[in-house]
Design an enzyme around this catalytic site. Structure first.
Site, PDB file in Angstrom:
ATOM      1  N   LYS A  13      12.416   8.252  -9.861  1.00 24.21           N
ATOM      2  CA  LYS A  13      11.278   8.751 -10.645  1.00 24.21           C
ATOM      3  C   LYS A  13      10.695  10.038 -10.455  1.00 24.21           C
ATOM      4  O   LYS A  13      10.799  11.166 -11.020  1.00 24.21           O
ATOM      5  CB  LYS A  13      10.063   8.063 -10.623  1.00 24.21           C
ATOM      6  CG  LYS A  13       9.794   6.793 -11.586  1.00 24.21           C
ATOM      7  CD  LYS A  13       8.547   6.354 -11.296  1.00 24.21           C
ATOM      8  CE  LYS A  13       7.667   6.221 -10.337  1.00 24.21           C
ATOM      9  NZ  LYS A  13       8.159   5.194  -9.016  1.00 24.21           N
ATOM     10  N   ARG A  88      -0.053   1.906 -13.023  1.00 22.71           N
ATOM     11  CA  ARG A  88       0.766   0.990 -12.206  1.00 22.71           C
ATOM     12  C   ARG A  88       0.357  -0.548 -12.637  1.00 22.71           C
ATOM     13  O   ARG A  88       1.025  -1.517 -12.160  1.00 22.71           O
ATOM     14  CB  ARG A  88       0.132   1.018 -10.829  1.00 22.71           C
ATOM     15  CG  ARG A  88       0.886   1.940  -9.740  1.00 22.71           C
ATOM     16  CD  ARG A  88       2.282   1.885  -9.565  1.00 22.71           C
ATOM     17  NE  ARG A  88       2.768   2.041  -8.214  1.00 22.71           N
ATOM     18  CZ  ARG A  88       2.995   2.974  -7.635  1.00 22.71           C
ATOM     19  NH1 ARG A  88       2.955   4.420  -8.131  1.00 22.71           N
ATOM     20  NH2 ARG A  88       3.466   2.998  -6.411  1.00 22.71           N
ATOM     21  N   ARG A 127      16.717   7.076   2.201  1.00 24.86           N
ATOM     22  CA  ARG A 127      15.488   8.092   2.079  1.00 24.86           C
ATOM     23  C   ARG A 127      14.818   8.427   3.259  1.00 24.86           C
ATOM     24  O   ARG A 127      14.536   9.530   3.580  1.00 24.86           O
ATOM     25  CB  ARG A 127      15.128   7.734   0.780  1.00 24.86           C
ATOM     26  CG  ARG A 127      13.868   8.983   0.174  1.00 24.86           C
ATOM     27  CD  ARG A 127      13.151   8.563  -0.907  1.00 24.86           C
ATOM     28  NE  ARG A 127      12.229   7.535  -0.793  1.00 24.86           N
ATOM     29  CZ  ARG A 127      11.217   7.098  -1.560  1.00 24.86           C
ATOM     30  NH1 ARG A 127      11.492   7.530  -2.843  1.00 24.86           N
ATOM     31  NH2 ARG A 127      10.334   6.119  -1.370  1.00 24.86           N
ATOM     32  N   ARG A 136       8.037   7.651   5.577  1.00 22.69           N
ATOM     33  CA  ARG A 136       6.620   7.241   4.990  1.00 22.69           C
ATOM     34  C   ARG A 136       6.165   5.850   5.698  1.00 22.69           C
ATOM     35  O   ARG A 136       6.999   5.176   6.233  1.00 22.69           O
ATOM     36  CB  ARG A 136       6.716   6.716   3.471  1.00 22.69           C
ATOM     37  CG  ARG A 136       6.716   8.156   2.622  1.00 22.69           C
ATOM     38  CD  ARG A 136       6.923   8.079   1.480  1.00 22.69           C
ATOM     39  NE  ARG A 136       6.482   6.831   0.489  1.00 22.69           N
ATOM     40  CZ  ARG A 136       6.328   6.782  -0.755  1.00 22.69           C
ATOM     41  NH1 ARG A 136       7.021   7.672  -1.376  1.00 22.69           N
ATOM     42  NH2 ARG A 136       5.794   5.799  -1.262  1.00 22.69           N
ATOM     43  N   ARG A 147       6.218  -3.759  -2.000  1.00 25.89           N
ATOM     44  CA  ARG A 147       5.919  -2.886  -3.073  1.00 25.89           C
ATOM     45  C   ARG A 147       6.867  -3.299  -4.240  1.00 25.89           C
ATOM     46  O   ARG A 147       6.462  -3.283  -5.361  1.00 25.89           O
ATOM     47  CB  ARG A 147       6.424  -1.338  -2.720  1.00 25.89           C
ATOM     48  CG  ARG A 147       5.357  -0.801  -1.969  1.00 25.89           C
ATOM     49  CD  ARG A 147       5.821   0.379  -0.861  1.00 25.89           C
ATOM     50  NE  ARG A 147       6.601   1.430  -1.624  1.00 25.89           N
ATOM     51  CZ  ARG A 147       7.379   2.482  -0.864  1.00 25.89           C
ATOM     52  NH1 ARG A 147       7.615   2.177   0.279  1.00 25.89           N
ATOM     53  NH2 ARG A 147       7.656   3.322  -1.841  1.00 25.89           N
TER      54      ARG A 147
HETATM   55  P1  AMP Z   1       4.305   6.059  -4.642  1.00 21.70           P
HETATM   56  O1  AMP Z   1       4.689   7.345  -3.888  1.00 21.70           O
HETATM   57  O2  AMP Z   1       4.327   6.190  -6.351  1.00 21.70           O
HETATM   58  O3  AMP Z   1       5.302   5.030  -4.358  1.00 21.70           O
HETATM   59  O4  AMP Z   1       2.957   5.406  -4.214  1.00 21.70           O
HETATM   60  C1  AMP Z   1       2.709   5.025  -2.833  1.00 21.70           C
HETATM   61  C2  AMP Z   1       1.283   4.148  -2.676  1.00 21.70           C
HETATM   62  O5  AMP Z   1       0.306   4.747  -3.210  1.00 21.70           O
HETATM   63  C3  AMP Z   1       1.592   2.922  -3.449  1.00 21.70           C
HETATM   64  O6  AMP Z   1       2.192   1.953  -2.959  1.00 21.70           O
HETATM   65  C4  AMP Z   1       0.058   2.482  -3.758  1.00 21.70           C
HETATM   66  O7  AMP Z   1      -0.349   2.014  -2.577  1.00 21.70           O
HETATM   67  C5  AMP Z   1      -0.546   3.901  -3.867  1.00 21.70           C
HETATM   68  N1  AMP Z   1      -0.793   4.233  -5.331  1.00 21.70           N
HETATM   69  C6  AMP Z   1       0.209   5.392  -5.954  1.00 21.70           C
HETATM   70  N2  AMP Z   1       0.050   5.253  -7.438  1.00 21.70           N
HETATM   71  C7  AMP Z   1      -0.959   4.177  -7.532  1.00 21.70           C
HETATM   72  C8  AMP Z   1      -1.633   3.609  -8.915  1.00 21.70           C
HETATM   73  N3  AMP Z   1      -1.547   4.256  -9.978  1.00 21.70           N
HETATM   74  N4  AMP Z   1      -2.247   2.684  -8.821  1.00 21.70           N
HETATM   75  C9  AMP Z   1      -2.752   2.246  -7.391  1.00 21.70           C
HETATM   76  N5  AMP Z   1      -2.205   2.569  -6.321  1.00 21.70           N
HETATM   77  C10 AMP Z   1      -1.234   3.779  -6.276  1.00 21.70           C
END
Ligand code: AMP
Length: 191
Positions: A13, A88, A127, A136, A147
């Site tokens: 994405k 989400r 990655r 990360r 996740r």
């Molecule tokens: P990502 O980089 O999109 O994989 O997001 C990393 C982490 O940030 C996720 O596992 C959540 O803990 C938090 N996060 C990101 N976007 C959201 C969202 N829209 N709602 C809740 N938590 C989020």
């Protein structure tokens, strides 16, 4: 164009959103990136989000809805935006609808990248190893499995939500990156 990119962790994405951002001059709004910046800057939101993110859970809806509501007010969103990692869950999707209705804005398309869950873990661990900034905190195998479960339980229903509105396009995220980009561009022309 107002777009949402949906897909599990590792679906590509972020990479695709960056490409569409450059081609269409609309900003990619990644809630994950914004939250990581808040964690790094040790802001109150960052302090609240740090442990939740490390274990792969979702931060509270009110936090991310507030972040997005502020962000889409900025001048660079006047011609549109790409939401990457938001909404989400269905509650966030409903909050987004209310927010956009208030501003008289309509979403154009939701692009979902479908990926075989079995390849995701390997993709993300690779990655993490290759990342210039180091892995990360949530790229450990345990957090990653969590996740993916959270995605299945809470985020997958968001695709149905937008399918019901007739704006969902599901693409095969297992193809080469350039091929996926071309398919996204082709899908966007339909809207
Ligand atoms: P990502 O980089 O999109 O994989 O997001 C990393 C982490 O940030 C996720 O596992 C959540 O803990 C938090 N996060 C990101 N976007 C959201 C969202 N829209 N709602 C809740 N938590 C989020």
């Amino acid at each position: 164009m107002k777009l949402i990119f949906l897909g599990p962790p590792g679906a590509g994405k972020g990479t695709q959103a960056q490409r569409i951002q450059e081609a269409h001059h609309i900003p990619q709004l990644s809630t994950g990136d914004m939250l990581r910046a808040a964690v790094a800057a040790e802001t109150p939101i960052g302090k609240q989000a740090k442990d939740i993110m490390a274990r792969g859970d979702l931060v509270p809806d009110g936090v991310v809805v507030g972040i997005i509501a502020d962000r889409i007010e900025a001048d660079d969103c006047a011609n549109g935006f790409i939401l990457d990692g938001f909404p989400r869950n269905v509650a966030q999707a409903e909050a987004l609808d209310a927010m956009l209705l208030d501003k008289n804005i309509a979403l154009d398309a939701v692009i979902e990248l479908a990926v075989d869950p079995d390849v995701l873990v390997q993709r993300i661990l690779k990655r993490a190893q290759e990342s210039e900034n180091g892995p990360r905190e949530d790229d450990t195998e345990e957090a990653l499995q969590h996740r993916l479960r959270v995605y299945e339980e809470q985020t997958a229903p968001v695709a149905d939500y937008y399918a019901g509105k007739g704006i969902l396009r599901t693409l095969d995220g297992m193809q080469e990156m350039d091929e996926v980009t071309q398919q996204i561009e082709a899908a966007l022309k339909e809207f």
